[in-house]
Motif scaffolding. Structure first.
Motif: not given
Length: 640
Positions: A214-222, A199-208
């Motif tokens: 969220p597990v997909n909190s890393v910033q996507v530089p592009w 889920c790293v690129l999903l725009p919607i936050p995903v929590f466990v």
């Protein structure tokens, strides 16, 4: 059918409907369509994402805080995926959730053209039955916020729907009662690890669980400019995503503009990086993840990267790539081929950028991946231009650039076709010229290409032409009688004596294996057909057809060596010590050959004993009454 015959129409009453064994179909789709049970998590999170996208499309002005939360209960052996999306009405449960091959997402994307919707085949929900004995779906539609419905099914073939109290807000909870063999999925630590990648690129936050991050909190530089240093942002993402190896540098994958995929156009964007992983010519650590509309599609899409790029890792996303029904692979269509070329160009451009702007990183890359880069340079002319004078080449004096080899060799590049050792190693060291290790991956073809590009001389030691340059013809040929005596005294079976002159003059003889004969012997082995592919055998046999394999090594005798000259003088004078001296040289040859990688014909034990015998014979000829052997060179000078 005869010419002019016509086909009679099939009577309507003979047409029959194909029967479908739904239980068997569900088993095949749920159990065999996907390679790993983890795909069930991906598919259900993807459905939750599409539910949010659908709600935003249908109710753009409504109050909606999108999120997805995944919970695990190890005691109950369950996993639940909750979303605050559009939810389902009861007719939609029957029409879409319980109908194989029908997907509301696909229909909505076709109607609206929205590319953020992920689903395509209406099969993803079935993946739940690959890991769960029972699946329960509790849902409230944003269109009917006062109603709730619960779907329950065991195995997917039969289901029931019942009314339940409405959820506090629209959305859906899918609960999986896991099969015993998949109980390990009910572990929130494992879920974080899996979903962080899916889920790293999903725009919607995903929590466990009850996590606040969220597990997909890393910033996507592009996707959007990151405040601060853009290169640092790329490296942070590469470090977080490329978990196996440290990234040495990172560079972007830009979209390629054009009229269509046939023209090389692609919408794919992402990031590639050079990995600090071991690559030794034949190893392949290519590591590319592909995301379709933000969701992981292919974990290992290495075939999109060029075969020479075994040191590259990366992640890309695209909306135009076509997935297979399992959504774990890609169709090899024109978009796929356009992306392959785009990624090759991005790697070449990224390496150029690194060499120009980041010299420290470039030096690390050359040191870490020199062997791979030698091969890469041969596959792409742009890379050869970049690497020709920078990439390290393994030599007898350590790693040197091709330019360094050329300078040390007096304008010529020397390369050994064998693995060195024994006499060859002694000769190369005595020459005081670095010798490239031609048996290493890609070294010989790279240096051949380099010599052609730079217009310099290439001396291939071990080849017939290279040996002629190194071992010069004698000023006068030996008489046949002397040549025959020396051959019998010095050469073993399979060795050809070759009188020559070479440097240094102190080295009396050199045994050089015939590389073509070595190869011929290997491929003519009884078991060769079982080990080597037939196409490779045909090519190798064509290469060795010019040799009969009888001469396995050439023994070059240095007529410029004073010891050899004295030996010939003694032989011509009929001196009895000539045979003893020849035996001493032969023992030296056998001992040195034993240090080589190739097998020695002579017996090492006999050769060692021969040295003792020769020394005894020579000392027996010393006249009696000579002074004792001095204890030191100083004593010898005093006695003199």
């Amino acid at each position: 059918m005869s010419e002019g015959a016509t086909t009679e129409p099939t009577p309507a009453e003979d047409l029959r409907t194909t029967e479908v064994d739904l239980g068997g179909l569900v088993n095949v789709l749920a159990t065999h369509l996907y390679s790993t049970p983890l795909v069930a998590l991906r598919e259900l999170v993807q459905n939750a994402h599409d539910s949010h996208t659908r709600r935003l499309l249908e109710d753009p002005d409504g109050e909606h805080r999108p999120l997805i939360r995944v919970r695990a209960d190890a005691a109950r052996r369950t996993v639940a995926i909750e979303d605050t999306g559009a939810g389902l009405t009861e007719p939609e449960i029957h029409a879409y959730l319980a109908t194989v091959g029908t997907g509301y997402t696909r229909m909505l994307r076709e109607l609206t053209g929205n590319q953020e919707l992920i689903g395509a085949f209406g099969l993803g929900f079935l993946s739940a039955f690959s890991v769960a004995d029972e699946v329960t779906v509790t849902t409230t539609s944003h269109r009917e916020p006062q109603l709730g419905h619960r779907y329950r099914s065991r195995g997917g073939e039969h289901y029931q729907v019942e009314p339940v109290p409405a959820r506090p807000q629209p959305g859906t909870v899918v609960e999986l009662a896991l099969k015993p063999e998949h109980a390990h999925l009910a572990d929130e630590h494992a879920l974080r690890e899996v979903l962080a990648r899916y889920c790293v690129l999903l725009p919607i936050p995903v929590f466990v669980g009850e996590d606040e991050q969220p597990v997909n909190s890393v910033q996507v530089p592009w996707r959007r400019p990151v405040p601060g240093d853009q290169y640092a942002a790329r490296m942070r993402f590469a470090t977080a995503f490329g978990r196996r190896f440290e990234p040495l540098t990172a560079f972007p994958v830009p979209p390629v503009q054009g009229e269509g995929a046939d023209d090389g156009a692609t919408d794919a964007v992402g990031l590639l990086w050079v990995q600090d992983g071991g690559t030794y010519g034949s190893s392949d650590n290519r590591d590319l993840a592909v995301y379709l509309r933000g969701m992981l599609l292919a974990e290992d899409a290495r075939d999109l990267l060029p075969s020479w790029a075994g040191f590259i890792g990366g992640v890309i996303e695209s909306n135009r790539l076509t997935p297979t029904a399992s959504r774990e692979d890609l169709q090899r269509d024109e978009h796929y081929r356009a992306l392959q070329q785009a990624l090759t160009d991005a790697i070449v451009d990224g390496l150029y950028e690194t060499a120009r702007l980041r010299p420290a990183a470039w030096r690390r890359i050359l040191t870490r991946h020199g062997q791979d880069l030698l091969g890469a340079a041969l596959c792409d002319e742009r890379l050869f231009t970049l690497l020709a004078d920078d990439v390290p080449v393994p030599t007898s004096q350590g790693d040197l650039t091709a330019g360094g080899l050329r300078a040390a060799g007096g304008g010529a590049v020397h390369v050994a076709l064998g693995s060195g050792g024994g006499f060859e190693e002694m000769l190369y060291r005595a020459m005081r010229v670095p010798i490239a290790r031609g048996e290493r991956y890609a070294v010989l073809p790279f240096l051949r290409r380099y010599a052609q590009l730079r217009g310099c001389r290439l001396v291939e030691l071990g080849s017939e032409q290279g040996n002629r340059e190194l071992f010069r013809d004698p000023e006068r040929p030996l008489p046949p009688e002397e040549s025959a005596w020396l051959s019998g005294a010095l050469a073993d079976r399979g060795e050809q004596l070759v009188p020559a002159r070479f440097d240094p003059p102190g080295l009396p003889l050199v045994l050089v294996p015939d590389r073509e004969a070595e190869l011929k012997a290997r491929i003519e082995d009884d078991q060769a057909d079982a080990r080597i592919p037939s196409a490779a055998l045909r090519l190798a046999r064509a290469f060795t057809a010019r040799t009969d394999g009888e001469v396995r090594a050439r023994l070059y005798l240095n007529l410029a060596c004073p010891a050899v000259q004295d030996l010939l003088v003694a032989y011509r004078a009929g001196h009895t010590g000539s045979a003893t001296a020849a035996g001493l040289l032969r023992s030296l040859k056998v001992i040195m050959a034993a240090a080589s990688t190739g097998p020695a014909e002579g017996d090492l034990g006999v050769a060692l004993a021969g040295i003792g015998t020769a020394v005894s014979a020579l000392t027996a000829a010393v006249p009696a009454g000579l002074p004792d052997v001095p204890d030191s060179p100083g004593d010898l000078r005093d006695q003199a």
